[in-house]
Design a protein around this motif. Structure first.
Motif, PDB file in Angstrom:
ATOM      1  N   ARG A  18      -5.619 -25.417  13.154  1.00 23.99           N
ATOM      2  CA  ARG A  18      -6.510 -24.353  13.603  1.00 23.99           C
ATOM      3  C   ARG A  18      -6.699 -23.278  12.532  1.00 23.99           C
ATOM      4  NH1 ARG A  18      -6.602 -23.106  19.208  1.00 23.99           N
ATOM      5  NH2 ARG A  18      -5.315 -21.241  19.059  1.00 23.99           N
ATOM      6  N   SER A  19      -5.616 -22.930  11.864  1.00 21.18           N
ATOM      7  CA  SER A  19      -5.696 -21.922  10.814  1.00 21.18           C
ATOM      8  C   SER A  19      -6.612 -22.384   9.692  1.00 21.18           C
ATOM      9  CB  SER A  19      -4.291 -21.629  10.279  1.00 21.18           C
ATOM     10  OG  SER A  19      -4.348 -20.729   9.201  1.00 21.18           O
ATOM     11  N   GLN A  20      -6.475 -23.642   9.300  1.00 21.19           N
ATOM     12  CA  GLN A  20      -7.326 -24.186   8.236  1.00 21.19           C
ATOM     13  C   GLN A  20      -8.793 -24.156   8.658  1.00 21.19           C
ATOM     14  OE1 GLN A  20      -6.353 -28.226   7.081  1.00 21.19           O
ATOM     15  NE2 GLN A  20      -8.451 -28.592   6.351  1.00 21.19           N
ATOM     16  N   ARG A  21      -9.079 -24.597   9.869  1.00 23.96           N
ATOM     17  CA  ARG A  21     -10.467 -24.642  10.335  1.00 23.96           C
ATOM     18  C   ARG A  21     -11.050 -23.250  10.503  1.00 23.96           C
ATOM     19  NH1 ARG A  21     -10.352 -29.793  14.638  1.00 23.96           N
ATOM     20  NH2 ARG A  21     -10.400 -31.379  12.981  1.00 23.96           N
TER      21      ARG A  21
ATOM     22  N   GLU B 240     -11.929 -21.953   7.007  1.00 25.21           N
ATOM     23  CA  GLU B 240     -13.142 -22.616   6.522  1.00 25.21           C
ATOM     24  C   GLU B 240     -14.383 -22.069   7.230  1.00 25.21           C
ATOM     25  OE1 GLU B 240     -12.274 -26.676   7.299  1.00 25.21           O
ATOM     26  OE2 GLU B 240     -10.995 -26.936   5.528  1.00 25.21           O
ATOM     27  N   LEU B 241     -14.256 -21.821   8.524  1.00 19.52           N
ATOM     28  CA  LEU B 241     -15.392 -21.317   9.296  1.00 19.52           C
ATOM     29  C   LEU B 241     -15.821 -19.941   8.814  1.00 19.52           C
ATOM     30  CD1 LEU B 241     -17.288 -21.455  11.878  1.00 19.52           C
ATOM     31  CD2 LEU B 241     -15.464 -20.189  13.028  1.00 19.52           C
ATOM     32  N   VAL B 242     -14.863 -19.009   8.699  1.00 22.03           N
ATOM     33  CA  VAL B 242     -15.244 -17.644   8.334  1.00 22.03           C
ATOM     34  C   VAL B 242     -15.721 -17.573   6.884  1.00 22.03           C
ATOM     35  CG1 VAL B 242     -13.769 -16.584  10.075  1.00 22.03           C
ATOM     36  CG2 VAL B 242     -12.853 -16.990   7.794  1.00 22.03           C
TER      37      VAL B 242
ATOM     38  N   ILE C 164     -12.978  -7.154   6.170  1.00 20.66           N
ATOM     39  CA  ILE C 164     -12.278  -8.445   6.277  1.00 20.66           C
ATOM     40  C   ILE C 164     -12.647  -9.326   5.089  1.00 20.66           C
ATOM     41  CG2 ILE C 164     -12.067 -10.578   7.631  1.00 20.66           C
ATOM     42  CD1 ILE C 164     -12.598  -8.895  10.131  1.00 20.66           C
ATOM     43  N   ASP C 165     -11.647  -9.823   4.390  1.00 25.47           N
ATOM     44  CA  ASP C 165     -11.839 -10.793   3.318  1.00 25.47           C
ATOM     45  C   ASP C 165     -11.665 -12.192   3.916  1.00 25.47           C
ATOM     46  OD1 ASP C 165     -11.855 -12.446   1.141  1.00 25.47           O
ATOM     47  OD2 ASP C 165     -10.180 -11.475   0.097  1.00 25.47           O
ATOM     48  N   PRO C 166     -12.751 -12.955   4.067  1.00 24.23           N
ATOM     49  CA  PRO C 166     -12.647 -14.273   4.704  1.00 24.23           C
ATOM     50  C   PRO C 166     -11.615 -15.189   4.049  1.00 24.23           C
ATOM     51  CG  PRO C 166     -14.946 -13.645   4.475  1.00 24.23           C
ATOM     52  CD  PRO C 166     -14.142 -12.626   3.717  1.00 24.23           C
ATOM     53  N   GLN C 167     -11.417 -15.045   2.747  1.00 24.04           N
ATOM     54  CA  GLN C 167     -10.465 -15.897   2.037  1.00 24.04           C
ATOM     55  C   GLN C 167      -9.021 -15.643   2.476  1.00 24.04           C
ATOM     56  OE1 GLN C 167     -11.269 -18.304   0.007  1.00 24.04           O
ATOM     57  NE2 GLN C 167     -13.446 -17.898  -0.368  1.00 24.04           N
TER      58      GLN C 167
ATOM     59  N   GLN D  81      -5.976 -16.066   8.090  1.00 24.86           N
ATOM     60  CA  GLN D  81      -5.044 -17.144   8.403  1.00 24.86           C
ATOM     61  C   GLN D  81      -4.995 -17.450   9.900  1.00 24.86           C
ATOM     62  OE1 GLN D  81      -3.385 -18.906   6.094  1.00 24.86           O
ATOM     63  NE2 GLN D  81      -4.358 -17.711   4.478  1.00 24.86           N
ATOM     64  N   SER D  82      -5.295 -16.459  10.726  1.00 22.69           N
ATOM     65  CA  SER D  82      -5.252 -16.659  12.174  1.00 22.69           C
ATOM     66  C   SER D  82      -6.252 -15.728  12.835  1.00 22.69           C
ATOM     67  CB  SER D  82      -3.841 -16.384  12.723  1.00 22.69           C
ATOM     68  OG  SER D  82      -3.596 -14.991  12.750  1.00 22.69           O
TER      69      SER D  82
END
Length: 452
Positions: free
Chosen positions: A47-50, A53-55, A74-77, A80-81
């Motif tokens: 879920r964290s990975q997806r 990637e989404l943001v 917010i820095d999308p990179q 993590q959750s």
């Protein structure tokens, strides 16, 4: 028409159709059948990975989210959750209506996205879109939920639905015969002839699943019980609206199988579904983060009713990040006896728009009032609450055996005990309760303009 064996559909026609369309639906289903048994740590890592990637994708391709992330700092990179998005404002239906073009990803042409319209029964219709890969992934999650009910891939489906789609081309008819194999009872017109056709189709198709609006399944169960007709599907899935205990009891008594309660919406598809244990609904964890928020925006504690906010992880064409669905539910922190680590929602408590306003200004769940009164009082077959102004509400009531003036007085007293001593209650006896244009039924409707 010759009935195609279920095993042939599951083993040959279903995979061939996916191959023909280049679909990832069945491949995703196999992945979901494995991931549902992962432990919590492995599931959270996925879920964290997806989410990251989404943001990241949304910030790069959606002007709406690029601005929102920047304004929220917010820095999308670094996401993590879902906790890392707490400062991001909720996405509202008003945002979707006014900012649709800017929300859509620039990586997709709008005409290549799959569109849908929702929300017409509660006000202005809402247009939403999903990329085709996301549609296929959503379909796989729905198949997994159907399997939890007792249905098996390849078995026909009996649907109780409003305004069902009809095959328009030879390809659609061929797909319906070789693959989908769905026959319908149109909830917009349930009469003697429709019931007879549905029962005849049932005996011809021998479906593995009965699927439909929760209240419509109840109406069908009542009709079959009155006629002494016994139909026994391996599984039943109730969706699209609240499944209340009194109606669930009738459905299970008539069909002789537990009902699987499923919750979702057009905007983000499947949100949660009961498993074989029927003790809470598993959140669709691989495909979505679901938050439960208090009215002040803080996270709910387990067992506390709150607003449902969804971040869907599989739609890149129209990212839905921290989308306020408009429903309320109760989160849980208990494990399920089935062994799946997917988080549970204890219950869905209703639409935000279906909470009535009491004399003191507090909100009362209309569905809960209906459920409580149907359980307590004899003589009520169906009931609907409608509030158009403060301090008063109308009750549309379909009477049953046992209804009398004493029950009417007790019903009014019960409603006033929750809404206020001076609350005006008008009980209107009606032969039936009208459905929405979609074929759905609403237990409670609040039309007060300043209602949240």
């Amino acid at each position: 028409m010759l009935r195609v064996p279920d095993r042939l559909v599951a083993g040959v026609f279903e995979p061939l159709w996916d191959l023909y369309e280049g679909s990832r639906r069945l491949r995703t289903l196999r992945q979901l059948e494995r991931s549902q048994w992962w432990d919590r740590e492995r599931l959270e890592a996925l879920r964290s990975q997806r989410l990251r990637e989404l943001v990241t994708d949304a910030a790069a391709t959606s002007p709406f989210y690029a601005k929102r992330f920047a304004e929220a700092g917010i820095d999308p990179q670094r996401v993590q959750s879902i906790e890392d998005l707490r400062s991001l404002p909720l996405l509202t239906k008003a945002d979707v209506r006014s900012e649709l073009a800017r929300i859509l990803s620039t990586e997709y042409r709008q005409e290549n996205l799959v569109g849908a319209k929702t929300g017409g029964s509660t006000g202005e219709a809402l247009r939403v879109f999903c990329d085709r890969a996301g549609v296929e992934i959503r379909a796989a999650a729905a198949l997994r939920a159907d399997i939890w009910s007792g249905w098996r891939l390849g078995q026909p489906v009996a649907a109780v639905w409003g305004n069902p789609s009809r095959p328009r081309t030879f390809k659609h008819r061929l797909r319906g015969w070789l693959k989908d194999r769905v026959f319908c009872l149109d909830t917009m017109k349930i009469d003697e002839a429709a019931i007879e056709r549905f029962v005849a189709d049932w005996r011809s198709w021998r479906p593995g699943l009965l699927y439909g609006h929760a209240h419509s399944l109840y109406i069908l169960a009542e009709a079959l019980r009155a006629r002494g007709i016994a139909l026994r599907p391996p599984g039943i899935v109730a969706t699209s609206m609240m499944l209340i205990r009194p109606e669930r009891k009738v459905i299970e008594e008539v069909f002789g199988v537990p009902v699987t309660d499923r919750y979702g919406c057009e905007e983000v598809s499947l949100i949660a579904c009961e498993c074989e244990q029927h003790r809470g609904l598993h959140l669709n964890a691989e495909h979505a983060y679901v938050e439960f928020l208090r009215d002040d925006g803080a996270a709910c504690a387990p067992g506390e009713d709150g607003r449902i906010v969804v971040t869907e992880l599989v739609n890149r064409g129209m990212p839905m990040i921290r989308y306020e669905v408009g429903d309320r539910g109760v989160p849980s922190d208990r494990p399920c006896a089935c062994g799946r680590a997917m988080p549970l929602m204890e219950s869905l408590t209703g639409r935000t728009a279906d909470f009535l306003v009491a004399m003191d200004g507090s909100r009362v769940a209309g569905v809960s009032l209906i459920e409580r009164t149907l359980t307590r009082f004899a003589g009520i077959r169906q009931m609907q609450l409608i509030q158009d102004r403060h301090g008063a509400a109308g009750v549309n009531l379909v009477p049953a055996e046992g209804w009398n003036e004493q029950v009417r007085a007790e019903l009014i007293a019960e409603l006033r005990s929750h809404l206020g001593a001076g609350f005006a209650i008008e009980v209107r006896e009606v032969p039936s309760i009208a459905l929405e244009r979609s074929g759905k039924y609403r237990f409670a409707i609040c039309r007060i303009a300043e209602h949240p």
